[in-house]
Design an enzyme around this catalytic site. Structure first.
Site, PDB file in Angstrom:
ATOM      1  N   LYS A  76       0.815  -1.218   0.000  1.00  0.00           N
ATOM      2  CA  LYS A  76       0.000   0.000   0.000  1.00  0.00           C
ATOM      3  C   LYS A  76       0.843   1.259   0.000  1.00  0.00           C
ATOM      4  O   LYS A  76       0.449   2.267  -0.573  1.00  0.00           O
ATOM      5  CB  LYS A  76      -0.930   0.016   1.215  1.00  0.00           C
ATOM      6  CG  LYS A  76      -2.151  -0.856   1.064  1.00  0.00           C
ATOM      7  CD  LYS A  76      -3.257  -0.362   1.984  1.00  0.00           C
ATOM      8  CE  LYS A  76      -4.489  -1.232   1.894  1.00  0.00           C
ATOM      9  NZ  LYS A  76      -5.494  -0.870   2.901  1.00  0.00           N
TER      10      LYS A  76
ATOM     11  N   LYS B  76      -4.686  -9.660  -6.896  1.00  0.00           N
ATOM     12  CA  LYS B  76      -5.888  -9.742  -6.075  1.00  0.00           C
ATOM     13  C   LYS B  76      -6.953  -8.763  -6.563  1.00  0.00           C
ATOM     14  O   LYS B  76      -6.609  -7.645  -6.977  1.00  0.00           O
ATOM     15  CB  LYS B  76      -5.457  -9.357  -4.643  1.00  0.00           C
ATOM     16  CG  LYS B  76      -6.384  -9.766  -3.553  1.00  0.00           C
ATOM     17  CD  LYS B  76      -5.805  -9.381  -2.189  1.00  0.00           C
ATOM     18  CE  LYS B  76      -5.643  -7.877  -2.044  1.00  0.00           C
ATOM     19  NZ  LYS B  76      -5.349  -7.431  -0.684  1.00  0.00           N
TER      20      LYS B  76
ATOM     21  N   LYS C 171     -10.212  -2.904  -4.188  1.00  0.00           N
ATOM     22  CA  LYS C 171     -11.028  -1.699  -4.302  1.00  0.00           C
ATOM     23  C   LYS C 171     -10.291  -0.614  -5.070  1.00  0.00           C
ATOM     24  O   LYS C 171     -10.908   0.275  -5.648  1.00  0.00           O
ATOM     25  CB  LYS C 171     -11.357  -1.163  -2.902  1.00  0.00           C
ATOM     26  CG  LYS C 171     -12.257  -2.075  -2.076  1.00  0.00           C
ATOM     27  CD  LYS C 171     -12.326  -1.571  -0.631  1.00  0.00           C
ATOM     28  CE  LYS C 171     -13.137  -2.484   0.272  1.00  0.00           C
ATOM     29  NZ  LYS C 171     -12.810  -2.330   1.690  1.00  0.00           N
TER      30      LYS C 171
HETATM   31  P1  TYM Z   1     -10.796  -4.677   3.784  1.00  0.00           P
HETATM   32  O1  TYM Z   1     -11.926  -3.733   3.757  1.00  0.00           O
HETATM   33  O2  TYM Z   1      -9.594  -4.372   2.969  1.00  0.00           O
HETATM   34  O3  TYM Z   1     -11.307  -6.123   3.403  1.00  0.00           O
HETATM   35  C1  TYM Z   1     -12.457  -6.661   4.011  1.00  0.00           C
HETATM   36  C2  TYM Z   1     -12.452  -8.180   3.956  1.00  0.00           C
HETATM   37  O4  TYM Z   1     -12.453  -8.618   2.593  1.00  0.00           O
HETATM   38  C3  TYM Z   1     -11.414  -9.553   2.400  1.00  0.00           C
HETATM   39  N1  TYM Z   1     -10.911  -9.426   1.019  1.00  0.00           N
HETATM   40  C4  TYM Z   1     -10.857 -10.429   0.148  1.00  0.00           C
HETATM   41  N2  TYM Z   1     -11.200 -11.724   0.248  1.00  0.00           N
HETATM   42  C5  TYM Z   1     -11.032 -12.505  -0.854  1.00  0.00           C
HETATM   43  N3  TYM Z   1     -10.540 -12.030  -2.038  1.00  0.00           N
HETATM   44  C6  TYM Z   1     -10.192 -10.725  -2.178  1.00  0.00           C
HETATM   45  N4  TYM Z   1      -9.734 -10.260  -3.342  1.00  0.00           N
HETATM   46  C7  TYM Z   1     -10.352  -9.858  -1.053  1.00  0.00           C
HETATM   47  N5  TYM Z   1     -10.103  -8.549  -0.840  1.00  0.00           N
HETATM   48  C8  TYM Z   1     -10.457  -8.296   0.431  1.00  0.00           C
HETATM   49  C9  TYM Z   1     -10.344  -9.183   3.413  1.00  0.00           C
HETATM   50  O5  TYM Z   1      -9.487 -10.266   3.678  1.00  0.00           O
HETATM   51  C10 TYM Z   1     -11.199  -8.787   4.598  1.00  0.00           C
HETATM   52  O6  TYM Z   1     -11.577  -9.941   5.341  1.00  0.00           O
HETATM   53  N6  TYM Z   1      -7.862  -5.206   7.607  1.00  0.00           N
HETATM   54  C11 TYM Z   1      -9.224  -5.617   7.298  1.00  0.00           C
HETATM   55  C12 TYM Z   1     -10.265  -4.815   8.078  1.00  0.00           C
HETATM   56  C13 TYM Z   1     -10.168  -4.994   9.565  1.00  0.00           C
HETATM   57  C14 TYM Z   1     -10.369  -6.184  10.296  1.00  0.00           C
HETATM   58  C15 TYM Z   1     -10.195  -5.823  11.667  1.00  0.00           C
HETATM   59  C16 TYM Z   1     -10.671  -7.485   9.941  1.00  0.00           C
HETATM   60  C17 TYM Z   1      -9.886  -4.009  10.454  1.00  0.00           C
HETATM   61  N7  TYM Z   1      -9.893  -4.514  11.724  1.00  0.00           N
HETATM   62  C18 TYM Z   1     -10.314  -6.777  12.690  1.00  0.00           C
HETATM   63  C19 TYM Z   1     -10.794  -8.430  10.969  1.00  0.00           C
HETATM   64  C20 TYM Z   1     -10.609  -8.054  12.319  1.00  0.00           C
HETATM   65  C21 TYM Z   1      -9.413  -5.504   5.798  1.00  0.00           C
HETATM   66  O7  TYM Z   1      -8.680  -6.112   5.080  1.00  0.00           O
HETATM   67  O8  TYM Z   1     -10.417  -4.774   5.329  1.00  0.00           O
END
Ligand code: TYM
Length: 335
Positions: free
Chosen positions: A115, A199, A202
């Protein structure tokens, strides 16, 4: 203090472009866990601002993630849906854990490297500390299980290491449970539709790279039609997908949407050309996603309802986190 045994915490960032990877890798699994676990599902707006967010868009995107949770089948009456910034325990515990986690651990985080890109000096301090805030999210509720996509595995390991070190440093064995990642299903890593080696994300500049939770049936069909594949027909076995990233991705998406395994999907489609498989996948995706996107739109038209869900969720979240924070303060020696 009673030790929770089946408490789930997870979060999604309100950064726009909520996509099929977020749904299949995370949100859909959140729904299933409601039967067996006590669940907290958070819209992590404090994580979102580790990169610049336009304030008005942040508010709209926060409501959109809440709407996606509810439209997908999360029940905000039985479980807790809220946004992170409403519960100060996250920020408070994050600071304490910043003093427990080690710089060396953070330096190994691949998501930060991705990132921050080449100009690391210009990344925010928050982006660097992101995994520690994530540990605080989970540990503030002493959650035991964390459903996430595969890309979050390393962050979960850091949360476990941080919990363990806190317990050791403050002579409080078992105070923080070591949270277990739950990485479930056939789509733990959904790939870009334009490049099966990247991957789905967003922030990809190409709209065609992802199916979003706002897409119309026509958009979904178009993006699947244009998805990158190869000229070979589908193989008979999962091993036959090796080295065929685009094909593997579409088969994985089909499997996840239909609740089957990749092997079962191949048993049905082996030998089929993409000219046959893609329309079948598009029909399935539209059938599964359209009811959710329609319900999301309906909810988004009623922001007062969403805000009331988030407010009530925050009150219930605070009731769990406050005693944990009070105990942490004692353990640390704050008076
Ligand atoms: P975020 O918003 O980036 O992603 C949210 C969830 O979507 C999953 N994800 C995917 N799964 C499969 N294929 C993909 N291409 C893909 N892109 C995203 C992510 O693994 C995530 O589960 N850091 C976390 C947010 C967070 C969080 C937490 C999660 C903040 N605090 C505490 C668990 C516990 C995140 O990646 O958000």
């Amino acid at each position: 203090m009673e030790q929770p045994r089946n408490r789930v915490f997870s979060g999604v960032q309100p950064t726009g472009n909520l996509h099929l990877g977020n749904y299949l890798g995370a949100i859909r699994n959140f729904v299933g866990l409601q039967e067996t676990h006590e669940c907290l599902y958070c819209v992590v707006d404090m994580h979102a601002i580790t990169v610049w967010q336009e304030p008005k868009e942040l508010a709209a995107n926060t409501r959109e993630v809440a709407a996606a949770y509810i439209a997908s089948g999360i029940d905000p009456e039985r479980h807790i849906v809220f946004n992170q910034s409403k519960v100060s325990a996250h920020a408070e515990l994050a600071w304490i854990l910043n003093c427990v986690a080690r710089i060396g651990w953070l330096n190994r985080m691949t998501q930060f490297k991705d990132k921050a890109g080449k100009d690391r000096e210009k990344a925010s301090v928050g982006l660097y500390a992101y995994p520690v805030l994530m540990a605080a999210d989970i540990l503030a509720y002493r959650a035991t299980h964390v459903p996430v996509g595969e890309d979050q595995k390393q962050h979960l390991e850091l949360a476990r290491d941080t919990a363990q070190k806190f317990n050791n440093d403050f002579a409080a064995p078992d105070f923080f449970p070591l949270p277990e990642p739950l990485i479930m299903g056939e789509a733990t890593r959904v790939m870009s539709l334009r490049d099966g080696t990247k991957k789905m994300s967003k922030s990809d500049p190409s709209d065609l790279s992802r199916i979003t939770m706002r897409d119309s049936a026509d958009d979904i069909a178009k993006k699947i039609r244009k998805a990158q594949t190869d000229p070979e027909p589908l193989p008979e076995t999962v091993e036959g997908l090796a080295g065929r990233a685009g094909a593997d991705n579409l088969v994985g998406i089909y499997a996840a949407l239909s609740g089957k395994t990749r092997a079962e999907v191949l048993a049905e489609f082996s030998g089929a050309q993409f000219s046959v498989f893609k329309p079948a996948l598009a029909d399935l995706a539209v059938e599964k996603l359209t009811p959710i996107t329609t319900e999301m739109k309906r909810l988004m038209d009623d922001p007062a309802y969403i805000d009331s869900v988030l407010e009530k969720g925050a009150v219930r979240a605070r009731a769990i986190a406050d005693p944990v924070i009070a105990r942490v303060r004692e353990l640390v020696g704050f008076i």
